[in-house]
Design a protein around this motif. Structure first.
Motif, PDB file in Angstrom:
ATOM      1  N   LEU A  58      84.762   5.357  13.937  1.00  0.00           N
ATOM      2  CA  LEU A  58      84.671   6.771  14.243  1.00  0.00           C
ATOM      3  C   LEU A  58      85.396   7.805  13.337  1.00  0.00           C
ATOM      4  CD1 LEU A  58      84.860   6.338  18.184  1.00  0.00           C
ATOM      5  CD2 LEU A  58      82.713   6.620  16.982  1.00  0.00           C
ATOM      6  N   ALA A  59      86.775   7.325  13.090  1.00  0.00           N
ATOM      7  CA  ALA A  59      87.376   8.376  12.370  1.00  0.00           C
ATOM      8  C   ALA A  59      86.642   8.506  10.865  1.00  0.00           C
ATOM      9  CB  ALA A  59      88.936   7.964  12.200  1.00  0.00           C
ATOM     10  N   SER A  60      86.109   7.101  10.266  1.00  0.00           N
ATOM     11  CA  SER A  60      85.717   7.362   9.043  1.00  0.00           C
ATOM     12  C   SER A  60      84.393   7.603   8.997  1.00  0.00           C
ATOM     13  CB  SER A  60      85.995   5.791   8.314  1.00  0.00           C
ATOM     14  OG  SER A  60      85.372   5.077   8.999  1.00  0.00           O
ATOM     15  N   ILE A  67      79.608  11.768  24.303  1.00  0.00           N
ATOM     16  CA  ILE A  67      80.714  12.168  23.409  1.00  0.00           C
ATOM     17  C   ILE A  67      81.058  11.321  22.054  1.00  0.00           C
ATOM     18  CG2 ILE A  67      83.396  12.408  23.510  1.00  0.00           C
ATOM     19  CD1 ILE A  67      83.122  12.729  26.598  1.00  0.00           C
ATOM     20  N   LEU A  68      80.878   9.977  22.169  1.00  0.00           N
ATOM     21  CA  LEU A  68      80.950   9.279  20.966  1.00  0.00           C
ATOM     22  C   LEU A  68      79.704   9.674  20.153  1.00  0.00           C
ATOM     23  CD1 LEU A  68      82.177   5.838  22.409  1.00  0.00           C
ATOM     24  CD2 LEU A  68      83.604   7.620  21.251  1.00  0.00           C
ATOM     25  N   PHE A  69      78.702   9.809  20.815  1.00  0.00           N
ATOM     26  CA  PHE A  69      77.417   9.880  19.764  1.00  0.00           C
ATOM     27  C   PHE A  69      77.509  11.356  19.112  1.00  0.00           C
ATOM     28  CE2 PHE A  69      73.126  11.552  19.867  1.00  0.00           C
ATOM     29  CZ  PHE A  69      72.474  10.613  18.921  1.00  0.00           C
ATOM     30  N   GLN A  70      78.071  12.731  19.706  1.00  0.00           N
ATOM     31  CA  GLN A  70      78.343  13.674  19.412  1.00  0.00           C
ATOM     32  C   GLN A  70      79.686  14.132  19.254  1.00  0.00           C
ATOM     33  OE1 GLN A  70      75.734  15.561  18.427  1.00  0.00           O
ATOM     34  NE2 GLN A  70      73.953  14.977  19.585  1.00  0.00           N
ATOM     35  N   ARG A  71      80.296  13.202  18.616  1.00  0.00           N
ATOM     36  CA  ARG A  71      81.791  13.516  18.296  1.00  0.00           C
ATOM     37  C   ARG A  71      82.010  14.627  17.382  1.00  0.00           C
ATOM     38  NH1 ARG A  71      79.666   9.334  16.196  1.00  0.00           N
ATOM     39  NH2 ARG A  71      79.990   8.624  13.663  1.00  0.00           N
ATOM     40  N   LYS A 110      68.214  14.337  27.110  1.00  0.00           N
ATOM     41  CA  LYS A 110      67.887  13.047  27.708  1.00  0.00           C
ATOM     42  C   LYS A 110      68.722  11.795  27.256  1.00  0.00           C
ATOM     43  CE  LYS A 110      62.895  14.133  26.309  1.00  0.00           C
ATOM     44  NZ  LYS A 110      61.739  13.725  25.770  1.00  0.00           N
ATOM     45  N   ALA A 111      68.796  10.804  28.102  1.00  0.00           N
ATOM     46  CA  ALA A 111      69.752   9.657  28.036  1.00  0.00           C
ATOM     47  C   ALA A 111      69.277   8.784  27.066  1.00  0.00           C
ATOM     48  CB  ALA A 111      70.046   9.356  29.397  1.00  0.00           C
ATOM     49  N   ASP A 112      68.713   9.069  26.025  1.00  0.00           N
ATOM     50  CA  ASP A 112      68.090   8.047  24.956  1.00  0.00           C
ATOM     51  C   ASP A 112      69.116   7.895  23.759  1.00  0.00           C
ATOM     52  OD1 ASP A 112      67.591  10.530  23.765  1.00  0.00           O
ATOM     53  OD2 ASP A 112      65.487  10.133  23.573  1.00  0.00           O
ATOM     54  N   PHE A 113      70.388   8.374  23.859  1.00  0.00           N
ATOM     55  CA  PHE A 113      71.203   8.274  22.650  1.00  0.00           C
ATOM     56  C   PHE A 113      71.727   6.806  22.559  1.00  0.00           C
ATOM     57  CE2 PHE A 113      72.960  10.952  26.002  1.00  0.00           C
ATOM     58  CZ  PHE A 113      73.788  10.167  26.375  1.00  0.00           C
TER      59      PHE A 113
END
Length: 380
Positions: free
Chosen positions: A56-58, A184-188, A365-368
């Motif tokens: 996630l960081a990189s 949150i992880l998808f749109q970090r 939409k919850a398709d991420f």
């Protein structure tokens, strides 16, 4: 001994509520950590991230599990050559009629559905699907294999209960919290460096995930026993935060009260500096699976209005919930009254015209992509 008796003879009353997240637990080990202050069994579960914090960081992308609906939407162009060949053979067999499916003895040979490319890729996942592993203090040596598999960089450790009365449901882990954590992880990048307030944080899992990208997170709920559990979970997951970043503060916010608790003698109270920091810098408010009681829903929206009214800057509010269907004798039909009340209250907020605030509601939409292992059902 008391703890063992509690687990050997669990008592489920008429108002007992169970989180179905833990139905996926392996049945071979259901050991508890402790009893909390009110005598409820507390468990420690490991929830494995499908993206590690280093990735996630990189910004490096690793394989992730896609939802069943995403797999169903995959077009034929994404199938591998073997899949296409299998599909062609099945079509030819079907066109020849049932006679072509009989063996020499006249028995029917069933043609299996060809395995899709996504199924084949799933077998090659570097990270196995891991259900929560329940541990007991003092017995860690018996579970060294699990400890070694759960590396610090990709595991969230959460203390929680599995069954509670309705008033204590915040001590359990709910699917909508996983859904919001996924987003949150998808749109970090959207949340990176933000100041965030979570209402009804419960065990703190969503705030902990937010803490891996945000600058500061105020995780709030009510009840000293629940907030102590939340604070413990924050401490258990310090390894996920970047050094010097991702500060998570556990505080009390009672939706039934009009002001923040500032009594210095009260646990989890607010200092004047913390209130000022929240009002000056907060740009994100979030809440997950808190819409199950009409009175509490009304209280939450009143709290939401009061806080956003006092913020210095505009704010985005993320609400995640599971639409729970129930059969009621009053309607003699399947209804979802808590969800209906939530939507009506949300519409009232959007239509509010007080000359001071304007709210715009936009569904997501919850398709991420899915980054935590849980069942993402259509009702989320």
């Amino acid at each position: 001994d008391l703890a063992e008796k509690e687990m050997d003879n669990p008592t489920f009353r008429s108002d007992t509520v169970l989180s179905d997240v833990h139905l996926h637990c392996p049945s071979k080990r259901h050991l508890m950590v402790r009893l909390n202050a009110v005598g409820q069994p507390v468990f420690l579960s490991y929830f494995k991230l499908l993206w590690s914090t280093e990735d996630l960081a990189s910004g490096k992308r690793v394989r992730e599990i896609t939802t069943g609906r995403e797999q169903q939407r995959r077009s034929g162009d994404e199938l591998c050559d073997k899949d296409r060949s299998d599909l062609k053979e099945e079509a030819e067999l079907n066109s020849e009629g049932v006679g072509a499916l009989l063996d020499e003895d006249g028995d029917l040979e069933v043609v299996r559905r060809p395995r899709s490319a996504s199924d084949l890729q799933a077998e090659d996942l570097l990270r196995d699907i891991v259900c929560p592993v329940i541990l007991m203090k003092g017995k860690e040596d018996a579970f060294e294999d699990e400890e070694q598999e759960c590396t610090c960089s990709d595991v969230v450790k959460i203390e929680h209960t599995m069954a509670t009365p309705l008033e204590d449901v915040g001590k359990q882990v709910w699917r909508a919290a996983f859904l919001l954590a996924d987003y949150i992880l998808f749109q970090r990048d959207t949340f990176r460096g933000c100041s965030v307030l979570e209402l009804g944080g419960g065990t703190g899992i969503t705030s902990i995930i937010m803490g891996t990208v945000a600058k500061r997170v105020y995780c709030t709920d009510v009840g000293e026993d629940l907030l102590a559990m939340c604070e413990q979970n924050v401490a258990l997951n310090k390894h996920l935060m970047e050094p010097g970043e991702g500060e998570i503060k556990v505080k009390e916010v009672d939706w039934l009260k009009d002001e923040f608790c500032t009594d210095p003698e009260a646990p989890y109270s607010w200092s004047e500096e913390e209130i000022a920091d929240l009002l000056d810098h907060c740009s994100v408010i979030m809440a997950a699976d808190v819409f199950y009681d009409d009175d509490l829903t009304d209280a939450l929206f009143r709290t939401l209005y009061r806080i956003t009214h006092n913020l210095r800057n505009s704010c985005t509010v993320y609400l995640a919930l599971e639409k729970r269907l129930n059969f009621t004798l009053r309607h003699m039909d399947i209804t979802c009254e808590a969800y209906s009340h939530f939507r009506n209250t949300l519409n009232d907020l959007e239509n509010l015209q007080d000359g001071k605030m304007k709210y715009t509601v936009e569904p997501i939409k919850a398709d991420f992509c899915q980054f935590l292992v849980y069942e993402r059902i259509e009702q989320l």
